[in-house]
Motif scaffolding. Structure first.
Motif, PDB file in Angstrom:
ATOM      1  N   ILE A   1      -3.792  -3.479 -11.138  1.00  0.00           N
ATOM      2  CA  ILE A   1      -5.225  -3.354 -10.708  1.00  0.00           C
ATOM      3  C   ILE A   1      -5.112  -2.705  -9.366  1.00  0.00           C
ATOM      4  O   ILE A   1      -5.870  -2.179  -8.870  1.00  0.00           O
ATOM      5  CB  ILE A   1      -5.659  -4.818 -10.956  1.00  0.00           C
ATOM      6  N   PHE A   2      -4.227  -3.319  -8.539  1.00  0.00           N
ATOM      7  CA  PHE A   2      -4.215  -2.863  -7.197  1.00  0.00           C
ATOM      8  C   PHE A   2      -3.884  -1.416  -6.774  1.00  0.00           C
ATOM      9  O   PHE A   2      -4.630  -0.562  -6.091  1.00  0.00           O
ATOM     10  CB  PHE A   2      -2.812  -3.519  -6.458  1.00  0.00           C
ATOM     11  N   ASP A   3      -3.286  -0.801  -7.790  1.00  0.00           N
ATOM     12  CA  ASP A   3      -3.150   0.788  -7.714  1.00  0.00           C
ATOM     13  C   ASP A   3      -4.378   1.322  -8.089  1.00  0.00           C
ATOM     14  O   ASP A   3      -4.515   2.466  -7.454  1.00  0.00           O
ATOM     15  CB  ASP A   3      -1.813   1.106  -8.533  1.00  0.00           C
ATOM     16  N   LEU A   4      -5.083   0.595  -9.162  1.00  0.00           N
ATOM     17  CA  LEU A   4      -5.956   1.344  -9.653  1.00  0.00           C
ATOM     18  C   LEU A   4      -7.228   1.326  -8.563  1.00  0.00           C
ATOM     19  O   LEU A   4      -8.141   2.397  -8.317  1.00  0.00           O
ATOM     20  CB  LEU A   4      -6.690   0.764 -10.910  1.00  0.00           C
ATOM     21  N   VAL A   5      -7.426   0.224  -7.920  1.00  0.00           N
ATOM     22  CA  VAL A   5      -8.264   0.041  -6.862  1.00  0.00           C
ATOM     23  C   VAL A   5      -8.056   1.080  -5.562  1.00  0.00           C
ATOM     24  O   VAL A   5      -8.828   1.610  -5.096  1.00  0.00           O
ATOM     25  CB  VAL A   5      -8.601  -1.357  -6.319  1.00  0.00           C
ATOM     26  N   LEU A   6      -6.788   1.005  -5.323  1.00  0.00           N
ATOM     27  CA  LEU A   6      -6.417   1.814  -4.088  1.00  0.00           C
ATOM     28  C   LEU A   6      -6.472   3.392  -4.515  1.00  0.00           C
ATOM     29  O   LEU A   6      -7.203   4.083  -3.638  1.00  0.00           O
ATOM     30  CB  LEU A   6      -4.857   1.728  -3.803  1.00  0.00           C
ATOM     31  N   ARG A   7      -6.201   3.693  -5.629  1.00  0.00           N
ATOM     32  CA  ARG A   7      -6.456   5.188  -6.092  1.00  0.00           C
ATOM     33  C   ARG A   7      -7.977   5.723  -6.036  1.00  0.00           C
ATOM     34  O   ARG A   7      -8.110   6.906  -5.588  1.00  0.00           O
ATOM     35  CB  ARG A   7      -5.623   5.286  -7.611  1.00  0.00           C
TER      36      ARG A   7
ATOM     37  N   GLU B   1     -10.786  -1.475   1.364  1.00  0.00           N
ATOM     38  CA  GLU B   1     -11.959  -2.329   0.814  1.00  0.00           C
ATOM     39  C   GLU B   1     -11.544  -2.393  -0.751  1.00  0.00           C
ATOM     40  O   GLU B   1     -11.102  -1.412  -1.442  1.00  0.00           O
ATOM     41  CB  GLU B   1     -13.052  -1.325   0.857  1.00  0.00           C
ATOM     42  N   GLY B   2     -11.616  -3.675  -1.165  1.00  0.00           N
ATOM     43  CA  GLY B   2     -11.528  -4.107  -2.568  1.00  0.00           C
ATOM     44  C   GLY B   2     -10.132  -4.411  -2.952  1.00  0.00           C
ATOM     45  O   GLY B   2      -9.960  -4.725  -3.919  1.00  0.00           O
ATOM     46  N   LEU B   3      -9.188  -4.338  -2.093  1.00  0.00           N
ATOM     47  CA  LEU B   3      -7.721  -4.455  -2.272  1.00  0.00           C
ATOM     48  C   LEU B   3      -7.750  -6.241  -2.144  1.00  0.00           C
ATOM     49  O   LEU B   3      -8.134  -6.814  -1.258  1.00  0.00           O
ATOM     50  CB  LEU B   3      -6.645  -3.905  -1.305  1.00  0.00           C
TER      51      LEU B   3
ATOM     52  N   ILE C   1       0.974  -1.165  -0.047  1.00  0.00           N
ATOM     53  CA  ILE C   1      -0.038   0.061  -0.105  1.00  0.00           C
ATOM     54  C   ILE C   1       0.747   1.104   0.128  1.00  0.00           C
ATOM     55  O   ILE C   1       0.631   1.956  -0.779  1.00  0.00           O
ATOM     56  CB  ILE C   1      -0.759  -0.103   1.264  1.00  0.00           C
ATOM     57  N   MET C   2       1.972   1.415   0.893  1.00  0.00           N
ATOM     58  CA  MET C   2       2.686   2.406   1.040  1.00  0.00           C
ATOM     59  C   MET C   2       3.626   2.815  -0.226  1.00  0.00           C
ATOM     60  O   MET C   2       3.963   3.897  -0.443  1.00  0.00           O
ATOM     61  CB  MET C   2       3.575   2.481   2.219  1.00  0.00           C
ATOM     62  N   THR C   3       4.069   1.671  -0.770  1.00  0.00           N
ATOM     63  CA  THR C   3       4.837   1.846  -1.932  1.00  0.00           C
ATOM     64  C   THR C   3       4.037   2.002  -3.221  1.00  0.00           C
ATOM     65  O   THR C   3       4.594   2.414  -4.145  1.00  0.00           O
ATOM     66  CB  THR C   3       5.850   0.831  -2.046  1.00  0.00           C
ATOM     67  N   SER C   4       2.660   2.074  -3.188  1.00  0.00           N
ATOM     68  CA  SER C   4       1.857   2.037  -4.476  1.00  0.00           C
ATOM     69  C   SER C   4       2.017   3.509  -4.990  1.00  0.00           C
ATOM     70  O   SER C   4       2.223   4.347  -4.327  1.00  0.00           O
ATOM     71  CB  SER C   4       0.515   1.892  -3.907  1.00  0.00           C
TER      72      SER C   4
END
Length: 295
Positions: free
Chosen positions: A277-283, A267-269, A57-60
């Protein structure tokens, strides 16, 4: 650095990410991320896995100081590295994000409608370690279940007692007297809580300030008096069991209050997502929480 970080929290646009799941809440956080309990056989393996999640998460690329003012860390996270740097140094130097440390040791059983914090042994030593790790502040949580005036007074008294010790230790305390969002008398609890907080703010020294982390109130703008109080650096809100969409909708109706979400942020990760995809959801999550926090 401390003054720079203080001004960042005081004036910055954005929110505080809560990545401080402890031993009791970590299995649930990992399960939400797609890692079941049979994936680890002991506590150390569990914490290795959750640090991997937090590091991802932090490095995204989407996790930056443009929208995130601070991060609340678990003690073990403070003492671990992210990309070869101690976590608080990585967050500040690479991302421009201020670090807070969860210092409470869990809660007592329910009594007089509330759950007080358990004693915090070794707090002074923990604060000294946090200072060396370039931590700016702390966070500690207790819970209000019922509108019991005696219990709520005890909650606020305990929070401020530890808060003053933390101030003396050179860090900024976030006091978190959470009100259970499912409480049948939530609005009455909010009235009692605000009254007690305002009373105890008057006990702070001339140059002392604290932060508050509160459940989103039932009445829009109910905590404006706290938001504008000269002894309060910032008021942040927890998601408290609301879905992300519910939490951001309610938060947006409370000007001056910013988010400090944990579950709603994650939520959603999923561990199975590609980094893209991980970065898109987190964004998407960060953007929604940010917009609600700058209303």
């Amino acid at each position: 650095m401390k003054n720079q970080q203080k001004e960042r929290i005081r004036k910055g646009g954005g929110f505080i990410a809560a990545l401080d799941q402890s031993g009791g809440s970590t299995p649930k956080a990992l399960a939400g991320y797609g890692i079941k309990e049979d994936a680890y056989s002991n506590e150390e393996e569990m914490f290795d896995l959750v640090h991997g999640m937090r590091s991802r998460i932090m490095t995204s690329p989407s996790f930056t100081g443009d929208k995130i003012l601070g991060v609340i860390l678990f003690e073990k996270t403070m003492d671990r590295e992210v990309e070869g740097m101690m976590t608080p140094d990585y967050l500040w130097e690479k991302k421009g994000i201020v670090s807070f440390l969860k210092v409470d040791k869990g809660m007592e059983d329910l009594s007089e409608g509330v759950q007080l914090m358990k004693p915090i042994p070794g707090l002074e030593e923990m604060l000294q370690r946090a200072q060396k790790r370039n931590i700016f502040g702390t966070k500690m949580r207790s819970v209000i279940k019922e509108a019991n005036a005696t219990g709520i007074e005890k909650i606020v008294s305990q929070q401020f007692e530890y808060g003053k010790e933390i101030l003396d230790g050179g860090l900024m305390p976030i006091l978190e007297p959470e009100i259970d969002i499912h409480s049948p008398d939530k609005e009455e609890s909010e009235k009692l809580l605000k009254e007690e907080i305002l009373k105890y703010l008057n006990t702070l020294g001339e140059d002392q300030m604290i932060m508050l982390k509160l459940s989103i109130p039932s009445e829009e703008g109910f905590y404006s008096e706290l938001v504008n109080h000269p002894k309060v650096l910032r008021v942040v809100a927890l998601s408290g069991g609301y879905s992300r969409d519910e939490a951001v909708e309610l938060l947006a109706k409370n000007p001056g209050v910013i988010a400090s979400f944990s579950r709603a942020l994650l939520e959603g990760l999923s561990v199975e997502q590609s980094d893209e995809i991980f970065d898109l959801v987190l964004r998407e999550s960060i953007d929604k929480i940010y917009q609600a926090s700058i209303q």
